[in-house]
Design a protein around this motif. Structure first.
Motif, short mmCIF file in Angstrom:
data_model
loop_
_atom_site.label_atom_id
_atom_site.label_comp_id
_atom_site.label_asym_id
_atom_site.label_seq_id
_atom_site.Cartn_x
_atom_site.Cartn_y
_atom_site.Cartn_z
N GLU A 51 0.82 -1.21 0.00
CA GLU A 51 0.00 0.00 0.00
C GLU A 51 0.86 1.27 0.00
OE1 GLU A 51 -2.48 -0.44 3.39
OE2 GLU A 51 -3.71 -2.02 2.52
N ALA A 52 2.16 1.12 0.39
CA ALA A 52 3.06 2.28 0.40
C ALA A 52 3.51 2.67 -0.99
CB ALA A 52 4.28 1.99 1.28
N THR A 111 3.01 4.15 -4.46
CA THR A 111 2.04 5.12 -4.97
C THR A 111 1.54 4.72 -6.37
OG1 THR A 111 3.74 6.49 -5.98
CG2 THR A 111 3.19 6.95 -3.68
N ASP A 112 0.32 5.13 -6.66
CA ASP A 112 -0.26 4.86 -7.98
C ASP A 112 0.52 5.57 -9.09
OD1 ASP A 112 -2.23 3.25 -6.91
OD2 ASP A 112 -3.64 4.92 -6.66
N ASP A 113 1.07 6.75 -8.80
CA ASP A 113 1.82 7.49 -9.81
C ASP A 113 3.04 6.70 -10.29
OD1 ASP A 113 0.07 9.58 -9.62
OD2 ASP A 113 1.30 10.74 -8.20
N HIS A 114 3.75 6.08 -9.37
CA HIS A 114 4.91 5.29 -9.75
C HIS A 114 4.50 4.08 -10.60
CE1 HIS A 114 7.10 7.11 -6.06
NE2 HIS A 114 7.38 7.79 -7.15
N SER A 161 10.20 0.94 -2.82
CA SER A 161 9.22 1.59 -1.96
C SER A 161 8.85 0.72 -0.76
CB SER A 161 7.96 1.92 -2.76
OG SER A 161 8.22 2.93 -3.71
#
Length: 251
Positions: A145-146, A148-151, A173
């Motif tokens: 969950e850590a 990010t969607d952007d990555h 991450s």
């Protein structure tokens, strides 16, 4: 420099205060010395224990069981947690099931391990693995969950394969969170192995602690607790060092 030494000074002050209170309770007759031996007596016993080969043999047996448990449970828990969190559906299904074992004391399951594996190293390692596994699974799910969607979107837009995304996006991450889980896993595993040795084992430092407690050798018991505490702190600090270095990998 002063800021770095400040926590150490506070820790040393707290330790000195604890020893002073301990000395006052024992020397002042407030607590029976049989129940709480004076610090110097425990210190002498500690020096004697450190100089005995059987102490190191017992400690080595315990640490070997902890390392074996971690070697099984950490990668297995990380893989299970990653696979579970990768699917939103399975994450919601499995989360309540995985949190259930974390909410109850593991020691109540020890008789089942004794029945299944008997008394010996196998039972100790199995119980240590059980003590770590669910914590590592939940930690791995939180680590996913850590990310990010952007990555993830950037990796997909550049045509990264699943393997490349895992290696270059997920792992950097996830690593700090995973190492935090590993640090806690070693502590949980150490505790689990000690409990297993105290109740059903023919060796290990946990068996020695139980023997000293049953025979009311309080000075030996307190000295053994100090040894166990120092080892636990050392393990914690070693993993914390790796954890701090991994912070630089976070993407």
């Amino acid at each position: 420099m002063i800021q770095r030494l400040a926590p150490l000074l506070v820790q040393l002050t707290a330790f000195a205060a604890l020893v002073a209170v301990w000395w006052g309770l024992s020397a002042g007759g407030i607590v029976d010395p049989f129940l709480l031996p004076p610090p110097w007596q425990v210190a002498q016993t500690l020096v004697g224990l450190v100089g005995r080969s059987d102490t190191w043999n017992d400690l080595g047996q315990t640490l070997s069981a902890v390392l074996a448990s971690a070697a099984i449970a950490v990668p297995a828990g990380a893989l299970i947690g990653f696979a579970s969190a990768a699917s939103p559906y399975w994450k919601e299904v499995l989360k309540p099931i995985l949190y259930f074992p974390l909410s109850i004391p593991k020691s109540i399951f020890l008789p089942l391990f004794i029945l299944a594996f008997g008394i010996g190293p196998t039972e100790t390692i199995a119980f240590g693995t059980f003590s770590i596994l669910f914590l590592m699974v939940v930690t791995a799910m939180a680590a996913v969950e850590a990310v990010t969607d952007d990555h993830r979107r950037v990796a997909h837009s550049y045509g990264a394969t699943f393997r490349q995304t895992v290696r270059y996006v997920y792992l950097p991450s996830m690593m700090p969170v995973l190492l935090e889980g590993v640090r806690l896993s070693f502590i949980f595993g150490f505790t689990g192995v000690l409990v297993a040795e105290m109740y059903a084992s023919r060796g290990g430092i946990g068996r020695s602690l139980a023997s000293w407690g049953e025979s009311f050798q309080v000075d030996m018991l307190l000295a053994g607790v100090i040894i166990v505490g120092v080892v636990a702190i050392a393990i914690n600090e070693i993993v914390r060092f790796a954890e701090r270095r991994a912070e630089r990998w976070r993407v």
